[in-house]
Design an enzyme around this catalytic site. Sequence first.
Site, short mmCIF file in Angstrom:
data_model
loop_
_atom_site.label_atom_id
_atom_site.label_comp_id
_atom_site.label_asym_id
_atom_site.label_seq_id
_atom_site.Cartn_x
_atom_site.Cartn_y
_atom_site.Cartn_z
CE LYS A 99 -21.00 -132.90 -22.13
NZ LYS A 99 -20.30 -131.82 -21.39
CE1 TYR A 156 -50.67 -145.38 -10.01
CE2 TYR A 156 -49.43 -144.57 -11.91
CZ TYR A 156 -49.88 -145.62 -11.12
OH TYR A 156 -49.54 -146.89 -11.45
C1 LIG Z 1 -20.46 -130.64 -22.29
C2 LIG Z 1 -19.41 -129.63 -22.51
C3 LIG Z 1 -19.51 -128.72 -23.57
C4 LIG Z 1 -20.74 -128.59 -24.45
O1 LIG Z 1 -21.68 -127.75 -23.81
P1 LIG Z 1 -23.06 -127.34 -24.53
O2 LIG Z 1 -23.71 -126.42 -23.57
O3 LIG Z 1 -23.83 -128.62 -24.70
O4 LIG Z 1 -22.70 -126.73 -25.82
C5 LIG Z 1 -18.44 -127.87 -23.80
N1 LIG Z 1 -17.34 -127.90 -23.00
C6 LIG Z 1 -17.23 -128.74 -21.95
C7 LIG Z 1 -16.01 -128.71 -21.11
C8 LIG Z 1 -18.25 -129.62 -21.66
O5 LIG Z 1 -18.15 -130.45 -20.61
#
Ligand SMILES: *Cc1c(COP(=O)(O)O)cnc(C)c1O
Length: 365
Positions: A38, A260
Amino acid sequence: MTRSARPLRARIHLDAIRHNYRRARSLAPRSRALAVVKANAYGHGAIAVARALAGEADGFAVACVEEALELRDSGLQGPMLLLEGVFSPDELALVDRAGLAIVVHCREQLDWLLRARPNRRLDCWIKLDTGMHRVGFEPSEFAEVNARLAACPHVGERVAMTHFARADETAHRYTSTQIVTFEQALSGVRIGRSLANSAAVLAWPQAHGDWTRPGIMLYGVSPFAGAAAEASASGLRPAMTLESALIAIRDLAAGEPIGYGGRFICERPTRVGVAAIGYADGYPRHARDGTPIAVGGRLTRIIGRVSMDMITLDLTGLYEARPGDPVELWGQTVPASTVAESSDTIAYQLFTGIGRRVPLIHEEH
Ligand SMILES: *Cc1c(COP(=O)(O)O)cnc(C)c1O
């Protein structure tokens, strides 16, 4: 973006991602693993990452249908799960056409799925809320929801899933409680199980189930705090090297402020380097003075506030440094998790915040 005039780029090591996926598989040898890609594969480039894993990944997980269709359009086949399911009933036509699996986490999604008329059987993952308290059915609702889906002729394979709130806290009881709640809800039902994110793949073998869902570990970062040591201990390889170059060097007298707000005041005569990267590129604006950074492979520190397009760093003692020298923001020498900790955030946010003007360069080794 594939080319840019600035020396800034994110090199993505596809062989490291494959190595990390294999690591996730070998830690949970009796489970299949959905590679979580994702958010553009946590900023690493979803199409390139998915292609690099296509030969061996058991499947992929994304957040929404647009992310899935991007991968399907690039030719990627195999199981692909929408982690939040659909947001409207119309989307189910796209899900049907693209052959996606969907999470069902609420009554609305359940009704939409039961009333749909797809051309093929749709695989669905029933999400239970065992303690995260974000989305998912109550454990007490599982039997009824599962029975309705089982009786529906256009529903294919069913998997029961849940998500952990504190799996990165390896000494905390909360994860054990979530596992027990999940198993009690499912007791006596023969159905595939999926509980484990990266932290649970690494630390909670009793939660490996039939399908794991590793995300951050594929990109070479440990989900645990104090992560640098843990990451190497658990055999992960950093998948991203964010690098730029020195564009200017100047010598300042003791007492002179930098940047800054004059946040940093030189404690002694100081050689200051300027590198072409800033918060508009995704380098965290909250990086504190002292955040590690590497120049020509040698560690030094950020001094002064991060600007939109530039950062300032300490070159005192690095007498051989010249404009044009490579600067590593994170990667092999500087763990992304250390930069994250020094900026009050997590590597997930650093990776997904990489700016649009940073080219991703995908490399095989
Ligand atoms: C993003 C996500 C993961 C992966 O989690 P990580 O901590 O990056 O391994 C697993 N399950 C769900 C439902 C997620 O949304």
